[in-house]
Design an enzyme around this catalytic site. Structure first.
Site, short mmCIF file in Angstrom:
data_model
loop_
_atom_site.label_atom_id
_atom_site.label_comp_id
_atom_site.label_asym_id
_atom_site.label_seq_id
_atom_site.Cartn_x
_atom_site.Cartn_y
_atom_site.Cartn_z
N GLU A 158 127.56 50.34 17.32
CA GLU A 158 128.46 49.48 16.72
C GLU A 158 129.09 50.10 15.34
O GLU A 158 130.13 49.99 15.06
CB GLU A 158 127.36 48.38 16.21
CG GLU A 158 127.03 47.62 17.15
CD GLU A 158 127.82 46.63 18.22
OE1 GLU A 158 129.11 46.78 17.74
OE2 GLU A 158 127.54 46.01 18.91
N ASP A 303 129.46 48.18 30.29
CA ASP A 303 131.01 48.06 30.00
C ASP A 303 131.58 49.23 29.45
O ASP A 303 132.58 49.73 30.34
CB ASP A 303 131.24 46.80 29.50
CG ASP A 303 130.57 46.57 28.07
OD1 ASP A 303 129.98 47.45 27.70
OD2 ASP A 303 130.74 45.67 27.42
N GLU A 407 128.42 33.06 27.44
CA GLU A 407 127.90 34.58 27.52
C GLU A 407 127.21 34.98 28.94
O GLU A 407 127.74 36.09 29.42
CB GLU A 407 126.61 34.61 26.57
CG GLU A 407 126.42 36.06 26.30
CD GLU A 407 127.27 37.01 25.33
OE1 GLU A 407 128.44 36.37 25.18
OE2 GLU A 407 127.03 38.19 25.08
N GLU A 426 137.24 39.70 25.27
CA GLU A 426 137.58 40.18 26.53
C GLU A 426 138.71 39.61 27.37
O GLU A 426 139.56 40.28 27.90
CB GLU A 426 136.48 40.42 27.31
CG GLU A 426 135.43 41.66 26.89
CD GLU A 426 134.72 41.25 25.45
OE1 GLU A 426 134.65 40.17 25.16
OE2 GLU A 426 134.11 42.20 24.58
#
Ligand code: DMJ
Length: 590
Positions: A158, A303, A407, A426
């Site tokens: 992050e 991902d 989600e 996304e």
């Protein structure tokens, strides 16, 4: 139930799928999504009328201004009520920092480092929107007030994608001799953002020490290094998608350290893939190399691992990155993709990518997550536009139903498994990239739809709030920094036809946090080549590892690798009414 429950090869699908393929009109198979989501039969004219006509320029300008206004409302409120804290609580108009009272609150503490996260993450969006005065002000604020010498334990991933990536992107914007976004230069700028990026990266480096595999620890304390009680388990995406930012930093500084550790992590993970399927799991032990999470899919945990194999190649031109990406893409097609072979023709259910056991390829569950919606955008970059159209349509179908993406969505139960929506980007990201590839106004309609539901369901007193429950539309008091850095940016770019990002001669690529980085030769120079020699096709026990043959898909050339797709290389078959009908069957609710 749909044939997605069946292993590949037993349904109407062929494995491996040959990609990309072109549709022939008039051969739509029965669409499961159509009746699942309540689709109705309509004549082709209606699709032509609804989607294929031009999106009026005034409406496009209105939507661009709406997207800009959305960013400004969130940003101004953050600056007024939250700065210098990390995030804005948009309902109570307050700031939010790390949860010191509860170190186990990872949802917060992994991301919030007490370093004005939202301001840092938003820098290049200000530039992309052409707001030079605010960009200059924000950069100076970052230089003068942000420090990484903090007793904060953050997730390496992050901190890398949100902070390091943003600092590097802004640094490149400031020092770009062409200044395509207007004057974004800073008076007396002395590479301060680059030095800050270096300082942060040095503080993240302890994560790469004392690990037997070379795969980094997931978290570090910015002052003291890896905490003594730390976890040895990391997700694949967290450990294996650091190469873009670390590589840029290394190449700008001429210091191989950062790229070397990030590349070592990628290779270590890659060497742990299954010999049989070529798939990776989602959680691994960094000391033993054992897979703790054996689920392989395109969403959470994996991902950006795939994304960064391709994007590292685009940026740095290292062939091995493309080879890994191609092999991974082929395994994905072989084991994760279910449904009929082509998106828009043939028999059977439309294609879907499911979650399977990395060793057996067996289905592990019947949900997909909202993070997976980035994948059509990645498919656009490699030219698999037709498959991208189908997968995107599936996600849009879900959005249409809830006005947001849950989600997790259970495709067997046709209902959400996990109900929140934290303003993720996304679907918008894929919509933008598909629009750039096809120029079909359908994607402008999708963007308008997304914008309007964000306004309707998530706008609150001081910003935009996480949806707690996509059905009852209750909200949570949190606005994640990616809302400004990604969601608003992609929405704005979708409608800003003349933006330098997709207009100028400069070629840009987006990091996984939506930060723009220009793709140029300078980043391909590699003075330390000898350090990166191939570690050979052997696993850690010295056994030779089977490597699948690289997939034939080729990144066409460096200019079409970028998110800006040049006119002459756009997908040559614009969406015709056959696509519209197909999409309508999937979406059902249009
Ligand atoms: C972002 O921080 C990045 O896009 C990351 O790759 C995935 N998750 C969030 C947005 O959903």
């Amino acid at each position: 139930g749909p044939s997605w429950l069946q292993p590949p090869g037993t349904a109407a699908t062929q494995s491996p799928r040959k990609v990309p393929r072109r549709p022939e009109p008039g051969v739509c198979g029965p669409a499961h999504w159509g009746y699942v989501l309540g689709g109705r039969d309509r004549g082709p004219d209606e699709y032509e009328k609804r989607y294929s006509g031009a999106f009026p320029p005034q409406l496009r300008a209105q939507m661009r201004d709406l997207a800009r206004g959305m960013f400004v409302f969130g940003y101004d409120n953050y600056m007024a009520h939250a700065f210098p804290q990390d995030e804005l609580n948009p309902i109570h108009c307050r700031g939010r920092g790390p949860d010191r009272g509860d170190p186990s609150n990872l949802n917060i503490n992994d991301v919030l480092g007490n370093y004005s996260l939202t301001l840092v993450d938003a820098l290049d969006t200000l530039a992309v929107m052409g707001n030079s005065s605010e960009f200059q002000k924000a950069v100076k604020l970052v230089i003068n007030t942000v420090s990484f010498d903090k007793d904060s334990t953050v997730q390496v991933f992050e901190a890398t994608i949100r902070v390091l990536g943003s600092l590097l992107s802004a640094h490149r914007i400031i020092t770009d001799s062409k200044q395509p976004f207007g004057d974004m230069t800073i008076k007396d700028y002395d590479n301060e953002l680059l030095y800050m990026a270096h300082d942060l990266a040095v503080r993240l480096l302890p994560a790469f020490e004392n690990t037997k595999t070379g795969i980094p620890y997931p978290r570090v304390n910015l002052k003291t290094g890896v905490p003594p009680d730390t976890n040895n388990e990391t997700c694949t995406a967290g450990a294996g998608s650091l190469l873009v930012e670390f590589g840029i930093l290394s190449r700008l500084l001429g210091d191989s350290t950062f790229e070397w550790v990030a590349r070592r992590a990628v290779k270590a993970l890659w060497n742990l893939r299954s010999n049989d399927t070529g798939l990776l799991g989602n959680v691994v032990n960094i000391q033993t190399g054992h897979w703790v999470g054996k689920q392989s899919g395109l969403g959470a945990g994996l991902d950006s691992f795939y994304e960064y194999l391709l994007k590292s190649y685009i940026l740095f031109g290292e062939k091995e990155d493309l080879e890994m990406f191609n092999a991974a893409y082929q395994s994905i097609q072989n084991y994760l993709r279910r449904g009929r072979e082509a998106c828009n023709e043939g028999e059977g259910d439309p294609p879907l990518y499911v979650n399977v056991n990395m060793f057996s390829g067996q289905l592990m569950n019947t949900w997909i997550d909202s993070l997976q919606a980035f994948f059509p955008g990645l498919q656009v970059l490699i030219g698999d536009v037709e498959d991208a159209i189908c997968l995107h349509a599936f996600y849009y179908a879900i959005w249409k139903r809830y006005g947001a993406l849950p989600e997790r969505y259970n495709w067997q139960l046709q209902a959400p498994d996990v109900l929140f929506y934290p303003l993720r980007p996304e679907l918008v990201e894929s919509t933008y990239l598909l629009y750039q590839a096809t120029k079909n106004p359908f994607y402008l309609h999708v963007g308008m739809d997304i914008l309007q539901s964000l306004e309707k369901y998530t706008k609150v007193k001081c910003g935009y709030a996480t949806l707690h429950h996509v059905i009852d539309k209750s909200t949570e008091d949190r606005m994640e920094s990616f809302f400004l850095s990604e969601t608003c940016k992609y929405l704005y770019l979708l409608f800003d036809e003349d933006n330098p990002v997709h207009k100028s001669g400069t070629r840009y690529m987006f990091t996984t946090e939506g930060h723009i980085v220009s793709v140029d030769e300078h980043l391909r120079e590699l003075p330390w080549k000898e350090f990166f020699s191939e570690e050979g096709g052997q696993d850690q026990g010295g056994k030779s590892v089977h490597r699948p043959k690289p997939h034939e898909l080729k990144v066409i050339n460096s200019s079409s690798n970028c998110n800006r797709v040049p006119d002459e290389r756009r997908y040559s078959l614009p969406l015709k009414s056959i696509y519209m009908r197909q999409i309508d069957q999937m979406v059902g609710l249009i």
